[in-house]
Scaffold this motif. Structure first.
Motif, PDB file in Angstrom:
ATOM      1  N   SER A 228      -7.137  63.696  22.560  1.00 24.24           N
ATOM      2  CA  SER A 228      -6.758  64.244  21.262  1.00 24.24           C
ATOM      3  C   SER A 228      -7.556  63.605  20.145  1.00 24.24           C
ATOM      4  N   LYS A 229      -7.852  62.302  20.262  1.00 22.74           N
ATOM      5  CA  LYS A 229      -8.611  61.619  19.228  1.00 22.74           C
ATOM      6  C   LYS A 229     -10.033  62.153  19.169  1.00 22.74           C
ATOM      7  N   ASN A 230     -10.625  62.382  20.347  1.00 25.43           N
ATOM      8  CA  ASN A 230     -11.994  62.876  20.386  1.00 25.43           C
ATOM      9  C   ASN A 230     -12.114  64.254  19.752  1.00 25.43           C
ATOM     10  N   TYR A 231     -11.086  65.088  19.904  1.00 23.68           N
ATOM     11  CA  TYR A 231     -11.155  66.435  19.373  1.00 23.68           C
ATOM     12  C   TYR A 231     -10.761  66.491  17.901  1.00 23.68           C
ATOM     13  N   SER A 232      -9.863  65.601  17.465  1.00 23.16           N
ATOM     14  CA  SER A 232      -9.360  65.677  16.103  1.00 23.16           C
ATOM     15  C   SER A 232     -10.184  64.852  15.122  1.00 23.16           C
ATOM     16  N   MET A 233     -11.013  63.921  15.597  1.00 22.26           N
ATOM     17  CA  MET A 233     -11.748  63.059  14.698  1.00 22.26           C
ATOM     18  C   MET A 233     -13.225  63.020  15.069  1.00 22.26           C
ATOM     19  N   PRO A 234     -13.992  64.044  14.668  1.00 19.03           N
ATOM     20  CA  PRO A 234     -15.426  64.042  14.941  1.00 19.03           C
ATOM     21  C   PRO A 234     -16.113  62.952  14.138  1.00 19.03           C
ATOM     22  N   CYS A 235     -17.278  62.538  14.582  1.00 17.49           N
ATOM     23  CA  CYS A 235     -18.023  61.500  13.889  1.00 17.49           C
ATOM     24  C   CYS A 235     -18.534  62.016  12.550  1.00 17.49           C
ATOM     25  N   ALA A 236     -18.502  61.159  11.533  1.00 18.01           N
ATOM     26  CA  ALA A 236     -18.950  61.558  10.200  1.00 18.01           C
ATOM     27  C   ALA A 236     -20.423  61.952  10.199  1.00 18.01           C
ATOM     28  N   ASN A 237     -21.247  61.234  10.977  1.00 18.13           N
ATOM     29  CA  ASN A 237     -22.675  61.547  11.091  1.00 18.13           C
ATOM     30  C   ASN A 237     -22.943  62.003  12.518  1.00 18.13           C
ATOM     31  N   SER A 238     -22.865  63.312  12.729  1.00 15.73           N
ATOM     32  CA  SER A 238     -22.813  63.860  14.078  1.00 15.73           C
ATOM     33  C   SER A 238     -24.050  63.588  14.926  1.00 15.73           C
TER      34      SER A 238
ATOM     35  N   ALA B  12     -15.860  56.444  14.507  1.00 16.36           N
ATOM     36  CA  ALA B  12     -15.978  57.707  13.775  1.00 16.36           C
ATOM     37  C   ALA B  12     -16.987  57.615  12.637  1.00 16.36           C
ATOM     38  N   GLY B  13     -17.292  56.399  12.192  1.00 24.26           N
ATOM     39  CA  GLY B  13     -18.385  56.203  11.244  1.00 24.26           C
ATOM     40  C   GLY B  13     -18.136  56.637   9.815  1.00 24.26           C
ATOM     41  N   PHE B  14     -16.894  56.547   9.328  1.00 20.40           N
ATOM     42  CA  PHE B  14     -16.624  56.880   7.930  1.00 20.40           C
ATOM     43  C   PHE B  14     -16.850  55.650   7.058  1.00 20.40           C
ATOM     44  N   SER B  15     -17.426  55.873   5.869  1.00 19.33           N
ATOM     45  CA  SER B  15     -17.805  54.724   5.048  1.00 19.33           C
ATOM     46  C   SER B  15     -17.885  55.068   3.571  1.00 19.33           C
ATOM     47  N   LEU B  16     -17.952  54.008   2.777  1.00 17.55           N
ATOM     48  CA  LEU B  16     -18.364  54.072   1.376  1.00 17.55           C
ATOM     49  C   LEU B  16     -19.833  53.673   1.379  1.00 17.55           C
TER      50      LEU B  16
END
Length: 235
Positions: free
Chosen positions: A35-45, A173-177
């Motif tokens: 579920s995590k893999n499908y619901s949270m794609p990487c920010a920089n694919s 997931a690579g989310f950042s400021l």
């Protein structure tokens, strides 16, 4: 015959409860991962893992919305970006960064003292996650790439990157400021999920935020935890 087989299977599980425990354990382990893999794609694919590493490509050419953009060179000289702010030394208390997606603004506080308030650009082509996060690593420069077709991008030398995560949004997931040189449309959604900031602003925030900067890559730990980041939808 079908009914007998079903009854036999049920009796087998009830007769040997260890089988039920094993099945439930496997479901509990597999479901969160899937579920995590499908619901949270990487920010920089296209550069998910690569973006988490320090990288400098001076004199490179970036691409944003299928247009070439000039990439600023990264100066790693000591003291670059280490800028003090009036009143900073007098502030006490916990540091906290707040991002409001409705107003496209970021506010940073130490205790009750406002350190910074500025415009940002959150996710347009990808969703910026909401919730309470913690900065887990700071990277002075990296490369980010992703998207496809009209929204393809490949951006070397993304400066002053602060990756954040929580239990629902993993570090991978690579989310950042981070700093931004490929657009100047702050106050409007422009990113693929990250929080875009003016480079002059994020340079100050990078040095202010915990963990204290130590080299080109700084990881948070139990001794030096990262600054908290709260992202809300706002209204």
């Amino acid at each position: 015959m079908v009914r007998r087989k079903r009854k036999k299977n049920i009796h087998f599980i009830l007769r040997y409860p260890i089988n039920l425990i094993v099945i439930l354990t496997l479901v509990g382990l597999i479901y969160p991962v899937v579920s995590k893999n499908y619901s949270m794609p990487c920010a920089n694919s296209l550069s998910c893992e690569e973006s988490l590493k320090f990288k400098v490509e001076n004199n490179a050419v970036g691409i944003f919305e299928n247009q070439k953009v000039n990439t600023p060179n990264i100066d790693l000289s000591p003291g670059i970006g280490n800028q003090s702010v009036l009143g900073e030394s007098n502030a006490t208390g916990e540091k906290h960064i707040y991002v409001n997606l409705a107003t496209q603004t970021l506010s940073a506080y130490q205790g009750d003292t406002l350190f910074m308030q500025t415009l940002i650009s959150s996710g347009l082509w990808g969703k910026t996650p909401t919730g309470d996060f913690t900065i887990w690593i700071k990277i002075r420069s990296t490369t980010m790439s992703g998207g496809s077709g009209a929204d393809y991008y490949n951006l070397p030398n993304v400066p002053y990157v602060m990756f954040f995560s929580n239990n629902q949004v993993p570090a991978s997931a690579g989310f950042s400021l981070h700093g931004t040189y490929w657009h100047n449309n702050f106050g409007h959604r422009m990113s693929h999920g990250c929080v875009n900031m003016k480079t002059t602003d994020v340079a100050k925030l990078y040095e202010w935020a915990d963990p204290p900067t130590a080299g080109n890559t700084t990881r948070a730990n139990d001794t030096n935890p990262g600054t908290k980041v709260t992202i809300i939808k706002g209204s």
